[in-house]
Motif scaffolding. Sequence first.
Motif, PDB file in Angstrom:
ATOM      1  N   HIS A   1       0.829  -1.205   0.000  1.00 43.89           N
ATOM      2  CA  HIS A   1       0.000   0.000   0.000  1.00 43.89           C
ATOM      3  C   HIS A   1       0.863   1.255   0.000  1.00 43.89           C
ATOM      4  O   HIS A   1       0.567   2.225  -0.720  1.00 43.89           O
ATOM      5  N   LEU A   2       1.923   1.273   0.799  1.00 41.24           N
ATOM      6  CA  LEU A   2       2.810   2.435   0.822  1.00 41.24           C
ATOM      7  C   LEU A   2       3.485   2.637  -0.537  1.00 41.24           C
ATOM      8  O   LEU A   2       3.681   3.778  -0.979  1.00 41.24           O
ATOM      9  N   LYS A   3       3.830   1.551  -1.191  1.00 39.42           N
ATOM     10  CA  LYS A   3       4.453   1.653  -2.513  1.00 39.42           C
ATOM     11  C   LYS A   3       3.433   2.067  -3.570  1.00 39.42           C
ATOM     12  O   LYS A   3       3.722   2.879  -4.455  1.00 39.42           O
ATOM     13  N   ASN A   4       2.230   1.531  -3.470  1.00 43.25           N
ATOM     14  CA  ASN A   4       1.195   1.858  -4.447  1.00 43.25           C
ATOM     15  C   ASN A   4       0.737   3.306  -4.354  1.00 43.25           C
ATOM     16  O   ASN A   4       0.241   3.870  -5.338  1.00 43.25           O
ATOM     17  N   THR A   5       0.878   3.914  -3.174  1.00 45.93           N
ATOM     18  CA  THR A   5       0.438   5.297  -2.986  1.00 45.93           C
ATOM     19  C   THR A   5       1.599   6.280  -2.942  1.00 45.93           C
ATOM     20  O   THR A   5       1.405   7.468  -2.663  1.00 45.93           O
ATOM     21  N   ALA A   6       2.815   5.810  -3.203  1.00 40.80           N
ATOM     22  CA  ALA A   6       3.984   6.698  -3.197  1.00 40.80           C
ATOM     23  C   ALA A   6       3.911   7.693  -4.349  1.00 40.80           C
ATOM     24  O   ALA A   6       3.294   7.440  -5.388  1.00 40.80           O
ATOM     25  N   GLU A   7       4.565   8.838  -4.156  1.00 40.68           N
ATOM     26  CA  GLU A   7       4.554   9.894  -5.162  1.00 40.68           C
ATOM     27  C   GLU A   7       5.795   9.810  -6.054  1.00 40.68           C
ATOM     28  O   GLU A   7       6.925   9.768  -5.561  1.00 40.68           O
ATOM     29  N   ASP A   8       5.564   9.796  -7.351  1.00 41.51           N
ATOM     30  CA  ASP A   8       6.669   9.836  -8.303  1.00 41.51           C
ATOM     31  C   ASP A   8       7.243  11.244  -8.299  1.00 41.51           C
ATOM     32  O   ASP A   8       6.585  12.200  -8.706  1.00 41.51           O
ATOM     33  N   ILE A   9       8.478  11.398  -7.820  1.00 41.11           N
ATOM     34  CA  ILE A   9       9.102  12.726  -7.753  1.00 41.11           C
ATOM     35  C   ILE A   9      10.144  12.904  -8.851  1.00 41.11           C
ATOM     36  O   ILE A   9      10.990  13.797  -8.786  1.00 41.11           O
ATOM     37  N   GLY A  10      10.073  12.055  -9.870  1.00 43.00           N
ATOM     38  CA  GLY A  10      10.891  12.250 -11.058  1.00 43.00           C
ATOM     39  C   GLY A  10      12.276  11.655 -11.007  1.00 43.00           C
ATOM     40  O   GLY A  10      13.081  11.902 -11.902  1.00 43.00           O
ATOM     41  N   LEU A  11      12.558  10.853  -9.992  1.00 39.00           N
ATOM     42  CA  LEU A  11      13.847  10.190  -9.919  1.00 39.00           C
ATOM     43  C   LEU A  11      13.749   8.806 -10.548  1.00 39.00           C
ATOM     44  O   LEU A  11      12.649   8.301 -10.801  1.00 39.00           O
ATOM     45  N   SER A  12      14.883   8.185 -10.786  1.00 36.61           N
ATOM     46  CA  SER A  12      14.870   6.834 -11.336  1.00 36.61           C
ATOM     47  C   SER A  12      14.386   5.850 -10.282  1.00 36.61           C
ATOM     48  O   SER A  12      14.385   6.143  -9.081  1.00 36.61           O
ATOM     49  N   SER A  13      13.987   4.665 -10.736  1.00 34.91           N
ATOM     50  CA  SER A  13      13.519   3.649  -9.792  1.00 34.91           C
ATOM     51  C   SER A  13      14.623   3.247  -8.824  1.00 34.91           C
ATOM     52  O   SER A  13      14.356   2.884  -7.675  1.00 34.91           O
ATOM     53  N   GLN A  14      15.884   3.306  -9.237  1.00 30.90           N
ATOM     54  CA  GLN A  14      16.985   2.952  -8.337  1.00 30.90           C
ATOM     55  C   GLN A  14      17.166   3.992  -7.242  1.00 30.90           C
ATOM     56  O   GLN A  14      17.690   3.690  -6.169  1.00 30.90           O
ATOM     57  N   GLU A  15      16.724   5.226  -7.519  1.00 35.67           N
ATOM     58  CA  GLU A  15      16.884   6.299  -6.544  1.00 35.67           C
ATOM     59  C   GLU A  15      15.677   6.444  -5.614  1.00 35.67           C
ATOM     60  O   GLU A  15      15.833   6.748  -4.439  1.00 35.67           O
ATOM     61  N   GLN A  16      14.478   6.242  -6.154  1.00 36.08           N
ATOM     62  CA  GLN A  16      13.281   6.466  -5.366  1.00 36.08           C
ATOM     63  C   GLN A  16      12.427   5.221  -5.151  1.00 36.08           C
ATOM     64  O   GLN A  16      11.444   5.268  -4.412  1.00 36.08           O
ATOM     65  N   GLY A  17      12.810   4.104  -5.766  1.00 34.17           N
ATOM     66  CA  GLY A  17      11.951   2.931  -5.692  1.00 34.17           C
ATOM     67  C   GLY A  17      10.610   3.222  -6.323  1.00 34.17           C
ATOM     68  O   GLY A  17      10.537   3.691  -7.466  1.00 34.17           O
ATOM     69  N   SER A  18       9.540   2.998  -5.575  1.00 29.50           N
ATOM     70  CA  SER A  18       8.200   3.302  -6.075  1.00 29.50           C
ATOM     71  C   SER A  18       7.875   4.783  -5.961  1.00 29.50           C
ATOM     72  O   SER A  18       6.874   5.237  -6.513  1.00 29.50           O
ATOM     73  N   GLY A  19       8.688   5.532  -5.251  1.00 26.71           N
ATOM     74  CA  GLY A  19       8.474   6.960  -5.106  1.00 26.71           C
ATOM     75  C   GLY A  19       8.687   7.411  -3.688  1.00 26.71           C
ATOM     76  O   GLY A  19       9.059   6.635  -2.794  1.00 26.71           O
ATOM     77  N   GLN A  20       8.463   8.711  -3.448  1.00 30.70           N
ATOM     78  CA  GLN A  20       8.540   9.262  -2.096  1.00 30.70           C
ATOM     79  C   GLN A  20       7.273   8.892  -1.340  1.00 30.70           C
ATOM     80  O   GLN A  20       6.162   9.010  -1.848  1.00 30.70           O
ATOM     81  N   VAL A  21       7.443   8.406  -0.125  1.00 29.58           N
ATOM     82  CA  VAL A  21       6.296   7.993   0.672  1.00 29.58           C
ATOM     83  C   VAL A  21       5.327   9.166   0.813  1.00 29.58           C
ATOM     84  O   VAL A  21       5.735  10.317   0.980  1.00 29.58           O
ATOM     85  N   ASP A  22       4.030   8.897   0.698  1.00 25.70           N
ATOM     86  CA  ASP A  22       3.007   9.945   0.692  1.00 25.70           C
ATOM     87  C   ASP A  22       1.964   9.604   1.746  1.00 25.70           C
ATOM     88  O   ASP A  22       1.112   8.730   1.545  1.00 25.70           O
ATOM     89  N   ALA A  23       2.012  10.289   2.882  1.00 24.29           N
ATOM     90  CA  ALA A  23       1.119   9.974   3.994  1.00 24.29           C
ATOM     91  C   ALA A  23      -0.336  10.248   3.651  1.00 24.29           C
ATOM     92  O   ALA A  23      -1.228   9.450   3.987  1.00 24.29           O
TER      93      ALA A  23
END
Length: 528
Positions: free
Chosen positions: A375-397
Amino acid sequence: MVDDGIQDHGRRTFLKATGAAGAAAAFSGAAAATPGRDPGPKEDEVLVGVSAGADLRQTVEQHVPGNAEVVHQNDDLRYVAVKFKGSDTARENFKDAITKRDHVKYAEDNATFHALATPNDPQFGDQYAPQQVQSDQAWDTTFGDSGVTIAVIDTGVQYDHPDLAGNFGADKGEDFVDNDADPYPDAPQDEYHGTHVSGCASAVIDNGTGVAGQSNSTLISGRALDESGGGSLSDIADAVKWAADQGAEVINMSLGGGGYTDTMKNAVSYATNNGSLIFAAAGNNGTQGVSYPAAYSECVAVSAVDDNEQLASFSQYGDSVELAAPGVDVLSTSTETRGSYEQLSGTSMATPVTSGVAGLTLAKWDLTNNELRNHLKNTAEDIGLSSQEQGSGQVDAYAAVTTDPSGDGGDGGDGGDGGDGGDSTSSSVSGTLDGYWDYDDYSYGWNYSSPSQVVVELDGPSDADFDLYVNTGTTAAASPSDYDYASRSTDSQESITIDSPDDSTDMQVDVDSYSGSGSYTLTITEYQ
């Protein structure tokens, strides 16, 4: 495992049909230390893992040389610590010899781990982490729930800090360094890392004092690092096991070092199998590849970004990164002797921000550890970094709290781990192994196209030692000598988590008896 003269059982196939039954199976879609043991890092010790079904201490003690002694044991993780008074050569000779003995699963140095922080000169400034991960917006829904527990495995925590005391209950935690029940820092001027980490996660919100963490979850402290910031592998592993036994839904590990070890692998597997979700710091070397324990599949590896949502210069990165969070100049609680608040930088700070968001999410949604992870990965925010840098994205509470997990969405990041929804399907099979020579091989056909994750779990007898091996992207059967993924604890509770698995061929699974016999259940869960 295969012995000469033993007939190969052949691979069985997992059926997709719910409730289908065949000839093979049916499917559906405590630690005590010897008094006087030195606190902190223990570089003169060897940890020896013993297979279930054998006498833990006697199996090792009968082979310990005169210049050494057994000083510690953990019955649940099934290892003993052997302390040497002699040279490095004596330890190396012992490791080589003991691993040739029956029932000995491994022997490894009691490695040292360190707190992963990059301190800056203290500055007082406004927080940005809660705003950047939108915890402040999520607070319109909930401040958190004291029924959710976050365990901080770190240096000691000043649990009477005015901005932390409200989120510590009657049980403050456990001190594995000094072997007592008080995890308070021994030297608060030097031992402040755990206090800062705790505040990043759960400094009390809306109390008119100091800063705000991400959630008002209950904190417990497992002091496994001493005032130097270092701690032994055994102390940290014991603390992880303890945290799981306390029922901690979230375990925070802002530490790293030592590389892969069986002892820590067994500890994080134990915690995962008992319902905890572990968040671990990716590391501060600024290089590709995350550090251990973050690199274990059981742990959520967290990278650090700055207030411009760019990867921090010190943050490690790589395929194992699953989430990103603020970790540069993060203002949080510190020991009162250091002024009560300070800014620190490191993946050590990004990790508890993520842990705090996890606690906030559990205040709204009733989720298992694996459901929470997805769920945390599915709702993470894409902040424009590569997947190696941000994974699924920045966690979004805010997204995590307001998005129904039964239909997960979200930006999902560049890595594709977010998935298109929250669907999952599970299949199980039961079997029996007759002894150390026996094994069962399975071929699993995928239910989803390009699944975001697959979890393979083995539940076997308590008095035997069964191992689990998996191959993907090949038709070659998995085995102890040929595998892509393995889980080899000293008992028969095994778990393997694979993000974005290769589904070009059926997955190959091997259930192998290292020792003992009995019945088991193998469960495979796919997430879309």
